[in-house]
Write an enzyme that holds these catalytic residues in place. Structure first.
Site, mmCIF file in Angstrom:
data_model
loop_
_atom_site.group_PDB
_atom_site.id
_atom_site.type_symbol
_atom_site.label_atom_id
_atom_site.label_comp_id
_atom_site.label_asym_id
_atom_site.label_seq_id
_atom_site.Cartn_x
_atom_site.Cartn_y
_atom_site.Cartn_z
ATOM 1 N N GLU A 266 0.833 -1.206 0.000
ATOM 2 C CA GLU A 266 0.000 0.000 0.000
ATOM 3 C C GLU A 266 0.866 1.252 0.000
ATOM 4 O O GLU A 266 0.589 2.195 -0.727
ATOM 5 C CB GLU A 266 -0.948 -0.003 1.200
ATOM 6 C CG GLU A 266 -2.132 -0.930 1.032
ATOM 7 C CD GLU A 266 -3.028 -0.510 -0.114
ATOM 8 O OE1 GLU A 266 -3.516 0.629 -0.125
ATOM 9 O OE2 GLU A 266 -3.236 -1.340 -1.026
ATOM 10 N N HIS B 57 1.966 -0.565 -5.021
ATOM 11 C CA HIS B 57 2.379 -1.619 -5.953
ATOM 12 C C HIS B 57 2.020 -2.950 -5.304
ATOM 13 O O HIS B 57 2.397 -3.203 -4.162
ATOM 14 C CB HIS B 57 3.886 -1.519 -6.201
ATOM 15 C CG HIS B 57 4.353 -2.335 -7.351
ATOM 16 N ND1 HIS B 57 3.759 -2.307 -8.586
ATOM 17 C CD2 HIS B 57 5.387 -3.210 -7.453
ATOM 18 C CE1 HIS B 57 4.402 -3.121 -9.412
ATOM 19 N NE2 HIS B 57 5.386 -3.687 -8.742
ATOM 20 N N HIS B 58 1.303 -3.786 -6.017
ATOM 21 C CA HIS B 58 0.723 -4.970 -5.390
ATOM 22 C C HIS B 58 1.133 -6.248 -6.120
ATOM 23 O O HIS B 58 1.108 -6.293 -7.347
ATOM 24 C CB HIS B 58 -0.797 -4.823 -5.354
ATOM 25 C CG HIS B 58 -1.201 -3.558 -4.650
ATOM 26 N ND1 HIS B 58 -1.346 -2.369 -5.323
ATOM 27 C CD2 HIS B 58 -1.424 -3.292 -3.354
ATOM 28 C CE1 HIS B 58 -1.666 -1.421 -4.460
ATOM 29 N NE2 HIS B 58 -1.717 -1.955 -3.262
ATOM 30 N N HIS C 13 2.219 -3.930 -14.205
ATOM 31 C CA HIS C 13 1.185 -4.113 -15.227
ATOM 32 C C HIS C 13 1.210 -3.012 -16.285
ATOM 33 O O HIS C 13 0.977 -3.280 -17.459
ATOM 34 C CB HIS C 13 -0.194 -4.189 -14.568
ATOM 35 C CG HIS C 13 -0.349 -5.354 -13.656
ATOM 36 N ND1 HIS C 13 -0.661 -6.615 -14.101
ATOM 37 C CD2 HIS C 13 -0.197 -5.459 -12.310
ATOM 38 C CE1 HIS C 13 -0.709 -7.449 -13.086
ATOM 39 N NE2 HIS C 13 -0.431 -6.774 -11.980
ATOM 40 N N GLU C 14 1.499 -1.774 -15.873
ATOM 41 C CA GLU C 14 1.459 -0.644 -16.809
ATOM 42 C C GLU C 14 2.446 -0.796 -17.971
ATOM 43 O O GLU C 14 2.204 -0.272 -19.056
ATOM 44 C CB GLU C 14 1.764 0.686 -16.090
ATOM 45 C CG GLU C 14 0.726 1.104 -15.072
ATOM 46 C CD GLU C 14 0.968 0.474 -13.699
ATOM 47 O OE1 GLU C 14 0.073 0.589 -12.856
ATOM 48 O OE2 GLU C 14 2.026 -0.130 -13.476
ATOM 49 N N ASP D 231 9.319 -3.056 -8.968
ATOM 50 C CA ASP D 231 9.247 -4.451 -8.537
ATOM 51 C C ASP D 231 10.415 -4.804 -7.626
ATOM 52 O O ASP D 231 10.242 -5.501 -6.621
ATOM 53 C CB ASP D 231 9.219 -5.378 -9.754
ATOM 54 C CG ASP D 231 7.990 -5.123 -10.607
ATOM 55 O OD1 ASP D 231 6.874 -5.285 -10.096
ATOM 56 O OD2 ASP D 231 8.160 -4.719 -11.776
#
Length: 97
Positions: free
Chosen positions: A50, A54-55, A72-73, A81
């Protein structure tokens, strides 16, 4: 945020022996003493996720936690990451103590 090349990813993974690169993401698997310790680590990791916005993609089965990270983007691995992987490593190390 720019997608890292496979060569850059492999170089950075030297600092992360628990992690490997495949299927356009970095992956790690951790085994804990029991479910409670695993879930505790997951809860602490969730707060870091949170904070970094970034999850991970992750799964948990009893005392095993599997984590995959990619951005993902850009449909690939970025510095974001590796920043999360570093935070995860610190949390898991503390859980092991």
């Amino acid at each position: 945020m720019s997608k890292l090349s496979e060569e850059d990813i492999e170089k950075r993974l030297i600092r992360f022996p628990e992690w490997e690169y495949h299927n356009n993401a970095i992956h790690a698997e951790y085994e804990f003493e029991n479910f409670k310790d695993c879930f505790s680590a997951m809860s602490r990791i969730a707060f870091e996720c949170e904070a970094l916005n970034h999850h991970p993609d992750w799964t948990n089965s009893y005392n095993i936690l599997k984590i995959s990270l990619h951005t993902h983007e850009v449909d690939g691995v970025t510095l974001k990451d590796f920043k999360l992987a570093e935070a995860i490593e610190l949390i898991v190390e503390e859980e092991d103590e």
